[in-house]
Design an enzyme around this catalytic site. Structure first.
Site, PDB file in Angstrom:
ATOM      1  CG  PHE A  33     -38.744   2.578  -5.518  1.00  0.00           C
ATOM      2  CD1 PHE A  33     -39.271   3.410  -5.209  1.00  0.00           C
ATOM      3  CD2 PHE A  33     -40.259   1.082  -5.617  1.00  0.00           C
ATOM      4  CE1 PHE A  33     -40.080   4.554  -4.745  1.00  0.00           C
ATOM      5  CE2 PHE A  33     -41.357   2.484  -6.160  1.00  0.00           C
ATOM      6  CZ  PHE A  33     -41.531   3.684  -5.713  1.00  0.00           C
ATOM      7  CB  THR A  49     -29.998  -7.092  -7.965  1.00  0.00           C
ATOM      8  OG1 THR A  49     -31.428  -6.545  -7.661  1.00  0.00           O
ATOM      9  CG2 THR A  49     -30.485  -8.960  -6.939  1.00  0.00           C
ATOM     10  CG  ASP A  94     -28.517 -14.547  -2.246  1.00  0.00           C
ATOM     11  OD1 ASP A  94     -29.817 -14.219  -2.035  1.00  0.00           O
ATOM     12  OD2 ASP A  94     -28.072 -15.024  -3.272  1.00  0.00           O
ATOM     13  CB  THR A 127     -47.543  -7.771  -5.158  1.00  0.00           C
ATOM     14  OG1 THR A 127     -48.101  -7.060  -5.774  1.00  0.00           O
ATOM     15  CG2 THR A 127     -47.714  -9.244  -5.383  1.00  0.00           C
ATOM     16  CG  ASP A 128     -52.001  -4.626  -6.343  1.00  0.00           C
ATOM     17  OD1 ASP A 128     -50.406  -5.262  -7.304  1.00  0.00           O
ATOM     18  OD2 ASP A 128     -52.722  -3.411  -6.571  1.00  0.00           O
ATOM     19  CD  GLU A 129     -48.811  -7.364 -10.387  1.00  0.00           C
ATOM     20  OE1 GLU A 129     -48.034  -8.158 -11.195  1.00  0.00           O
ATOM     21  OE2 GLU A 129     -48.023  -5.931 -11.139  1.00  0.00           O
ATOM     22  CE1 TYR A 181     -43.335  -9.264  -7.673  1.00  0.00           C
ATOM     23  CE2 TYR A 181     -45.139  -8.407  -8.600  1.00  0.00           C
ATOM     24  CZ  TYR A 181     -43.446  -8.603  -7.503  1.00  0.00           C
ATOM     25  OH  TYR A 181     -43.254  -7.119  -6.695  1.00  0.00           O
ATOM     26  CE  LYS A 188     -43.538  -9.742  -3.029  1.00  0.00           C
ATOM     27  NZ  LYS A 188     -41.750  -9.233  -2.288  1.00  0.00           N
ATOM     28  CB  VAL A 242     -48.370   2.680 -24.209  1.00  0.00           C
ATOM     29  CG1 VAL A 242     -49.616   1.968 -23.634  1.00  0.00           C
ATOM     30  CG2 VAL A 242     -47.965   3.741 -23.689  1.00  0.00           C
TER      31      VAL A 242
HETATM   32  P1  NAD Z   1     -36.330  -2.816  -6.101  1.00  0.00           P
HETATM   33  O1  NAD Z   1     -36.346  -3.939  -7.029  1.00  0.00           O
HETATM   34  O2  NAD Z   1     -36.575  -1.586  -6.150  1.00  0.00           O
HETATM   35  O3  NAD Z   1     -35.872  -3.578  -4.933  1.00  0.00           O
HETATM   36  C1  NAD Z   1     -35.442  -5.182  -4.223  1.00  0.00           C
HETATM   37  C2  NAD Z   1     -34.447  -4.841  -3.520  1.00  0.00           C
HETATM   38  O4  NAD Z   1     -34.191  -6.201  -3.529  1.00  0.00           O
HETATM   39  C3  NAD Z   1     -32.884  -4.879  -4.382  1.00  0.00           C
HETATM   40  O5  NAD Z   1     -32.133  -3.318  -3.658  1.00  0.00           O
HETATM   41  C4  NAD Z   1     -32.210  -5.991  -4.312  1.00  0.00           C
HETATM   42  O6  NAD Z   1     -31.196  -5.869  -4.447  1.00  0.00           O
HETATM   43  C5  NAD Z   1     -32.988  -6.545  -3.175  1.00  0.00           C
HETATM   44  N1  NAD Z   1     -32.460  -7.913  -3.352  1.00  0.00           N
HETATM   45  C6  NAD Z   1     -33.163  -8.442  -4.526  1.00  0.00           C
HETATM   46  N2  NAD Z   1     -32.745 -10.057  -4.814  1.00  0.00           N
HETATM   47  C7  NAD Z   1     -32.339 -10.176  -3.221  1.00  0.00           C
HETATM   48  C8  NAD Z   1     -31.806 -11.052  -1.876  1.00  0.00           C
HETATM   49  N3  NAD Z   1     -32.001 -12.674  -2.645  1.00  0.00           N
HETATM   50  N4  NAD Z   1     -31.125 -10.978  -1.462  1.00  0.00           N
HETATM   51  C9  NAD Z   1     -31.138  -9.575  -0.386  1.00  0.00           C
HETATM   52  N5  NAD Z   1     -31.623  -7.897  -1.988  1.00  0.00           N
HETATM   53  C10 NAD Z   1     -32.105  -9.469  -2.307  1.00  0.00           C
HETATM   54  O7  NAD Z   1     -38.109  -3.407  -5.114  1.00  0.00           O
HETATM   55  P2  NAD Z   1     -39.203  -3.003  -4.606  1.00  0.00           P
HETATM   56  O8  NAD Z   1     -40.292  -1.595  -6.193  1.00  0.00           O
HETATM   57  O9  NAD Z   1     -38.566  -1.244  -4.575  1.00  0.00           O
HETATM   58  O10 NAD Z   1     -39.960  -3.397  -4.428  1.00  0.00           O
HETATM   59  C11 NAD Z   1     -39.566  -3.549  -2.832  1.00  0.00           C
HETATM   60  C12 NAD Z   1     -41.036  -5.338  -2.400  1.00  0.00           C
HETATM   61  O11 NAD Z   1     -42.150  -4.021  -2.205  1.00  0.00           O
HETATM   62  C13 NAD Z   1     -40.437  -6.243  -3.239  1.00  0.00           C
HETATM   63  O12 NAD Z   1     -41.292  -7.521  -2.565  1.00  0.00           O
HETATM   64  C14 NAD Z   1     -42.307  -6.647  -3.979  1.00  0.00           C
HETATM   65  O13 NAD Z   1     -42.416  -7.255  -4.418  1.00  0.00           O
HETATM   66  C15 NAD Z   1     -42.962  -5.207  -2.884  1.00  0.00           C
HETATM   67  N6  NAD Z   1     -44.311  -4.180  -3.883  1.00  0.00           N
HETATM   68  C16 NAD Z   1     -43.745  -3.614  -4.896  1.00  0.00           C
HETATM   69  C17 NAD Z   1     -44.922  -2.417  -5.618  1.00  0.00           C
HETATM   70  C18 NAD Z   1     -43.950  -1.727  -6.564  1.00  0.00           C
HETATM   71  O14 NAD Z   1     -44.626  -0.739  -7.321  1.00  0.00           O
HETATM   72  N7  NAD Z   1     -42.724  -1.598  -6.504  1.00  0.00           N
HETATM   73  C19 NAD Z   1     -46.148  -2.523  -5.067  1.00  0.00           C
HETATM   74  C20 NAD Z   1     -45.830  -3.951  -3.859  1.00  0.00           C
HETATM   75  C21 NAD Z   1     -45.666  -4.581  -3.326  1.00  0.00           C
HETATM   76  O1  DAU Z   2     -49.099  -3.708  -8.709  1.00  0.00           O
HETATM   77  C1  DAU Z   2     -47.890  -3.925  -7.496  1.00  0.00           C
HETATM   78  C2  DAU Z   2     -46.662  -4.417  -8.246  1.00  0.00           C
HETATM   79  O2  DAU Z   2     -46.279  -3.607  -9.279  1.00  0.00           O
HETATM   80  C3  DAU Z   2     -45.721  -4.685  -7.658  1.00  0.00           C
HETATM   81  O3  DAU Z   2     -45.893  -5.735  -7.075  1.00  0.00           O
HETATM   82  C4  DAU Z   2     -44.313  -4.786  -8.749  1.00  0.00           C
HETATM   83  O4  DAU Z   2     -43.077  -5.510  -8.437  1.00  0.00           O
HETATM   84  C5  DAU Z   2     -44.389  -3.906  -9.396  1.00  0.00           C
HETATM   85  O5  DAU Z   2     -43.354  -3.637 -10.275  1.00  0.00           O
HETATM   86  C6  DAU Z   2     -45.566  -3.200 -10.285  1.00  0.00           C
HETATM   87  O6  DAU Z   2     -46.023  -4.109 -11.151  1.00  0.00           O
HETATM   88  P1  DAU Z   2     -46.846  -3.869 -12.626  1.00  0.00           P
HETATM   89  O7  DAU Z   2     -45.864  -4.410 -13.239  1.00  0.00           O
HETATM   90  O8  DAU Z   2     -47.693  -3.974 -11.962  1.00  0.00           O
HETATM   91  O9  DAU Z   2     -45.696  -2.130 -12.624  1.00  0.00           O
HETATM   92  P2  DAU Z   2     -45.275  -1.726 -14.149  1.00  0.00           P
HETATM   93  O10 DAU Z   2     -44.632  -0.728 -14.107  1.00  0.00           O
HETATM   94  O11 DAU Z   2     -43.855  -2.660 -14.866  1.00  0.00           O
HETATM   95  O12 DAU Z   2     -46.498  -1.778 -15.005  1.00  0.00           O
HETATM   96  C7  DAU Z   2     -47.463  -0.914 -14.986  1.00  0.00           C
HETATM   97  C8  DAU Z   2     -48.271  -1.099 -15.416  1.00  0.00           C
HETATM   98  O13 DAU Z   2     -47.905  -0.289 -17.122  1.00  0.00           O
HETATM   99  C9  DAU Z   2     -49.121  -2.657 -16.428  1.00  0.00           C
HETATM  100  O14 DAU Z   2     -50.267  -2.604 -16.866  1.00  0.00           O
HETATM  101  C10 DAU Z   2     -47.731  -2.540 -17.192  1.00  0.00           C
HETATM  102  C11 DAU Z   2     -47.870  -1.422 -18.197  1.00  0.00           C
HETATM  103  N1  DAU Z   2     -46.297  -0.895 -18.915  1.00  0.00           N
HETATM  104  C12 DAU Z   2     -45.671  -1.378 -18.575  1.00  0.00           C
HETATM  105  C13 DAU Z   2     -44.203  -0.653 -18.866  1.00  0.00           C
HETATM  106  C14 DAU Z   2     -43.052  -1.420 -18.175  1.00  0.00           C
HETATM  107  C15 DAU Z   2     -46.712  -0.254 -20.489  1.00  0.00           C
HETATM  108  O15 DAU Z   2     -47.883  -0.205 -20.674  1.00  0.00           O
HETATM  109  N2  DAU Z   2     -45.321  -0.724 -20.455  1.00  0.00           N
HETATM  110  C16 DAU Z   2     -43.964  -0.065 -20.146  1.00  0.00           C
HETATM  111  O16 DAU Z   2     -42.673  -0.371 -20.797  1.00  0.00           O
END
Ligand code: NAD
Ligand code: DAU
Length: 343
Positions: A12, A37, A60, A124-126, A149, A153, A205
């Site tokens: 993404f 993946t 990988d 991530t903020d997590e 997770y 991280k 939710v």
């Molecule tokens: P995503 O799950 O959409 O994409 C992850 C990508 O990494 C995929 O294309 C997958 O094929 C690849 N991948 C996974 N394991 C791998 C490996 N061993 N070797 C090579 N490629 C591999 O993730 P995203 O939401 O785009 O997140 C990207 C980064 O940003 C992550 O590090 C995540 O922790 C961080 N992040 C995400 C969010 C969010 O809200 N989505 C917020 C803050 C930080």
């Molecule tokens: O905060 C940054 C993080 O945000 C990233 O590091 C992670 O990669 C990303 O997945 C995301 O984590 P969250 O757990 O916050 O995201 P998610 O979209 O899974 O959930 C957002 C909120 O919504 C969380 O409080 C859980 C809730 N939720 C999520 C799902 C999937 C629901 O209530 N129902 C659901 O089905």
């Protein structure tokens, strides 16, 4: 800096970052290294993957035989590759430790062996864990991860800091808030709720839906990573958030409004184990580098929901896959079943 290795670039945020670089820096060459993946998808790079300016290598980040030569050929690495979904980390934590900790170590080691290649670790903020109301996380705060997770991280972040202090690998870390926008795999809140609403399915939710997240658009997130790559200080951490703190249920209601779907689709279901109640970031440091967000909260969520309405073939193909359906059943079937009548 001209040659970038973007790991996880078929996911993404990584694919949004590839587009950002292609548009903003015409003199840059990009290699995407991605394992593909379940979350990786080459169609996320449609229109940019030309094999010349942007090329793709499937592999990988845990494999030094692939990583080492690639790192040597590039000026910098931006690491997006990770297992990213909290719910999946509750089902299979080992995969998260492997990629998010060990994979980060393999990249750092390659940067060290190449003589000190610049790296940005996308985190991530997590990693700060649950943040009590009225307070915010600073980059210097103690890490307090509370899910497999976020623990993984956090482990990756600590590897980065260890390699910076011991070997002077010039790595910076970004820690960002919940990100939304085009090409997000439909397991995360906004794309799951948007696609379920479009299909007329229930919207699960977790718990009371009052958990608070901050909502960042992918293009604003990518701009911050770009800035940290070029102007950030090695060894430093940069929080990236907007301050749009909203309870989940408000986000879901806004999606329903945008898509014209009824509120009756909402189902309050069994909560996520160990669910953090709130995240909140102090972002003065990244703002001091010159970053500011361009999206309002409403536009961020509405535009994303609209993108899913307008890109049905992209997500229908994913949702039709056996791996998506088996994950959906595993995570939601028991939650969505009607309660048994009292005996
Ligand atoms: P995503 O799950 O959409 O994409 C992850 C990508 O990494 C995929 O294309 C997958 O094929 C690849 N991948 C996974 N394991 C791998 C490996 N061993 N070797 C090579 N490629 C591999 O993730 P995203 O939401 O785009 O997140 C990207 C980064 O940003 C992550 O590090 C995540 O922790 C961080 N992040 C995400 C969010 C969010 O809200 N989505 C917020 C803050 C930080
Ligand atoms: O905060 C940054 C993080 O945000 C990233 O590091 C992670 O990669 C990303 O997945 C995301 O984590 P969250 O757990 O916050 O995201 P998610 O979209 O899974 O959930 C957002 C909120 O919504 C969380 O409080 C859980 C809730 N939720 C999520 C799902 C999937 C629901 O209530 N129902 C659901 O089905």
């Amino acid at each position: 800096m001209k040659k970038l290795l973007i790991t996880g670039g078929a996911g993404f945020i990584g694919s949004n970052f590839v587009r950002h670089v292609v548009q903003k820096s015409p003199d840059y060459q990009v290699t995407v290294l991605d394992k593909l993946t379940y979350a990786g998808n080459l169609t996320n790079l449609d229109g940019v993957l030309d094999g010349a300016r942007v090329r793709f290598v499937q592999g990988d980040i845990c494999d030094p035989a692939i990583v080492d030569p690639l790192v040597r050929e590039h000026d910098a690495v931006v690491n997006f590759a990770a297992e990213t979904h909290v719910d999946r980390s509750l089902l299979n934590p080992g995969a998260f430790v492997q990629t998010d900790v060990f994979g980060t170590y393999v990249l750092l080691e390659a940067c060290r062996r190449a003589g000190g290649t610049r790296m940005v670790q996308v985190s991530t903020d997590e990693v700060y864990g649950d943040v009590p109301p009225g307070t915010q996380s600073l980059e210097t705060d103690r890490l307090n991860p509370r899910s497999p997770y976020s623990a993984s991280k956090g482990g990756g972040d600590l590897q980065c800091l260890g390699f910076f202090h011991t070997y002077q690998v010039p790595v910076s870390i970004t820690r960002a808030a919940n990100t939304v926008g085009p090409f997000q795999y439909p397991e995360k809140l906004v794309p799951l709720m948007s696609t379920n609403a479009i299909l007329g399915l229930p919207l699960p939710v977790y718990g009371d839906g009052q958990q608070v997240r901050d909502w960042l658009h992918a293009s604003d997130h990518c701009a911050a990573i770009d800035l940290v790559l070029h102007r950030g200080t090695p060894g430093e951490v940069y929080n990236v958030g907007v301050g749009y703190e909203r309870p989940n249920v408000e986000v879901v209601e806004l999606i329903l409004t945008e898509l014209g779907a009824p509120r009756s689709l909402i189902r309050h279901v069994a909560d996520r184990q160990g669910h953090d109640r709130r995240y909140s970031l102090d972002c003065q440091k990244v703002r001091a580098l010159g970053w500011s967000p361009t999206y309002t909260f409403e536009r961020c969520i509405r535009e994303t929901a609209r993108w899913y309405a307008e890109h049905r073939p992209w997500w229908e193909a994913i949702r039709a896959r056996v791996d998506f359906q088996s994950y959906y059943r595993q995570n939601y079937e028991h939650r969505l079943q009607p309660a048994a009548p009292p005996a």
